[in-house]
Design an enzyme around this catalytic site. Structure first.
Site, PDB file in Angstrom:
ATOM      1  N   LYS A  53      29.973 -22.813  36.863  1.00 16.54           N
ATOM      2  CA  LYS A  53      29.212 -21.835  36.071  1.00 16.54           C
ATOM      3  C   LYS A  53      28.615 -20.758  36.980  1.00 16.54           C
ATOM      4  O   LYS A  53      28.674 -19.565  36.672  1.00 16.54           O
ATOM      5  CB  LYS A  53      28.108 -22.547  35.274  1.00 16.54           C
ATOM      6  CG  LYS A  53      28.656 -23.384  34.123  1.00 16.54           C
ATOM      7  CD  LYS A  53      27.612 -24.287  33.479  1.00 16.54           C
ATOM      8  CE  LYS A  53      28.288 -25.164  32.428  1.00 16.54           C
ATOM      9  NZ  LYS A  53      27.375 -26.123  31.771  1.00 16.54           N
ATOM     10  N   GLN A  97      21.584 -28.412  32.644  1.00 12.86           N
ATOM     11  CA  GLN A  97      22.826 -29.171  32.601  1.00 12.86           C
ATOM     12  C   GLN A  97      22.565 -30.584  32.071  1.00 12.86           C
ATOM     13  O   GLN A  97      21.649 -31.277  32.504  1.00 12.86           O
ATOM     14  CB  GLN A  97      23.453 -29.226  34.002  1.00 12.86           C
ATOM     15  CG  GLN A  97      24.817 -29.877  34.058  1.00 12.86           C
ATOM     16  CD  GLN A  97      25.896 -29.109  33.304  1.00 12.86           C
ATOM     17  OE1 GLN A  97      25.814 -27.887  33.147  1.00 12.86           O
ATOM     18  NE2 GLN A  97      26.905 -29.811  32.832  1.00 12.86           N
ATOM     19  N   ASP A 120      23.045 -22.071  25.703  1.00 10.63           N
ATOM     20  CA  ASP A 120      23.874 -23.205  25.283  1.00 10.63           C
ATOM     21  C   ASP A 120      23.917 -23.308  23.758  1.00 10.63           C
ATOM     22  O   ASP A 120      24.795 -23.972  23.205  1.00 10.63           O
ATOM     23  CB  ASP A 120      23.303 -24.521  25.834  1.00 10.63           C
ATOM     24  CG  ASP A 120      23.993 -24.966  27.114  1.00 10.63           C
ATOM     25  OD1 ASP A 120      25.198 -24.700  27.262  1.00 10.63           O
ATOM     26  OD2 ASP A 120      23.315 -25.587  27.952  1.00 10.63           O
TER      27      ASP A 120
HETATM   28  N1  GUN Z   1      27.153 -30.959  29.952  1.00  7.54           N
HETATM   29  C1  GUN Z   1      28.432 -30.956  29.532  1.00  7.54           C
HETATM   30  N2  GUN Z   1      28.706 -29.814  28.850  1.00  7.54           N
HETATM   31  C2  GUN Z   1      27.574 -29.085  28.859  1.00  7.54           C
HETATM   32  C3  GUN Z   1      27.242 -27.793  28.338  1.00  7.54           C
HETATM   33  O1  GUN Z   1      28.031 -27.102  27.708  1.00  7.54           O
HETATM   34  N3  GUN Z   1      25.969 -27.383  28.565  1.00  7.54           N
HETATM   35  C4  GUN Z   1      25.051 -28.131  29.234  1.00  7.54           C
HETATM   36  N4  GUN Z   1      23.836 -27.643  29.391  1.00  7.54           N
HETATM   37  N5  GUN Z   1      25.332 -29.323  29.730  1.00  7.54           N
HETATM   38  C5  GUN Z   1      26.598 -29.795  29.551  1.00  7.54           C
END
Ligand code: GUN
Length: 289
Positions: A53, A97, A120
């Site tokens: 990311k 995350q 998100d």
């Molecule tokens: N863990 C796995 N996928 C995601 C996501 O799309 N966002 C976040 N914040 N954590 C994750």
């Protein structure tokens, strides 16, 4: 019939170029889009996701701020950090995350994020905006699936879309996005008897359950659009989705591969959400007397 491949890498490249153009334009106006990424603990998979990311931000001209904390971080420490980021005008998106260490209350953490910065789209505020059709930040994976479906040229109005899976992060928001696009939507899940009886009626099938070979060749209508959200390993350790690709691609009209389908779109839509949030904030700042 052999299905057309829906190329998530190519669509991602196209959308990320557009994000980079928007980020440069906003930066030229004195507002560099900024994303805060918070990682708590030492889950190796999460560390890889966060690294990807942060790299994607760097590649598109979004300033990312990564904060990594030990698993011993307390709930109040994390909430205090989020409050500071909420108040920081240089930060337009906040991502914590998941999964968090077990002693932390993930939902309370998500709810603490300013809804305008909830890139998100996991908060109840964002879910409510999606539910009611109000503008807002949509969860990245289902938003990416919509882009993939749209890329086939299908007009969803009046089409039957079947979503397999009912998670808060994919299945439920996916169903709402399809509904908003005027599809007739059926949601199937682990307690649905005879899944094939539903999927065989579908013009569009989105499978998001995390189980190998959930959708087989005899469960698909000829010509259907098939979107595979799953990421699994087969008995040889090979990466594969929830769809029996070899069989379903002989029946479907268009299909996403795994890897190279939905996967790259998730981070791409996070970037799009961050730009949307930054542009909205910059617009609001410009119009504030
Ligand atoms: N863990 C796995 N996928 C995601 C996501 O799309 N966002 C976040 N914040 N954590 C994750």
């Amino acid at each position: 019939m052999t299905a057309r491949l829906i190329d998530g890498n190519a669509l991602s490249r196209h959308l990320r170029a557009e994000v980079a153009r928007r980020a440069a334009a906003l930066t030229a106006r004195g507002v560099t889009p900024g994303l805060a990424v918070i990682l708590v603990g030492d889950d190796p998979a999460s560390a890889v996701y966060v690294r990807n990311k942060v790299k994607a931000c760097h590649d598109t001209g979004i300033r990312s701020v990564q904060e990594t904390y030990p698993a011993s971080l307390t709930q109040s420490e994390l909430l205090a950090r989020i409050a500071t980021l909420n108040a920081d005008p240089a930060i337009h998106g906040i991502l914590v995350q998941m999964p968090l260490p077990r002693h932390l209350d993930a939902q309370a953490v998500i709810e603490a994020i300013d809804p305008a910065k909830d890139v998100d789209g996991f908060s109840t505020a964002s879910a409510g905006e999606l539910m009611t059709g109000l503008p807002g930040l949509r969860p990245a994976t289902p938003a990416g699936c919509m882009k993939l479906i749209e890329s086939t040229g299908i007009d969803l109005r009046g089409k039957h879309a079947v979503v397999v899976g009912r998670s808060n992060t994919v299945g439920k928001p996916m169903a709402l996005l399809l509904l908003q696009a005027n599809a007739t939507v059926t949601v199937c899940h682990s307690a649905t008897p005879d899944l094939g009886a539903f999927t065989r009626q579908a013009d569009v099938v989105v499978v998001a359950v995390g189980r190998l070979h959930t959708l087989r060749g005899d469960m698909v209508k000829p010509g259907a659009v098939v979107i595979d959200v799953g990421i699994n390993r087969d008995e040889h350790g090979k990466l594969c989705g929830d769809v029996d690709f070899a069989a379903v691609s002989q029946v479907a009209g268009a299909i996403t591969p795994v890897p190279g389908g939905v996967g790259p779109m998730t981070i791409t839509m996070l970037l799009v959400n961050t730009l949307d949030a930054a542009e909205r904030a910059a617009g609001a700042a410009a119009t504030t007397p």
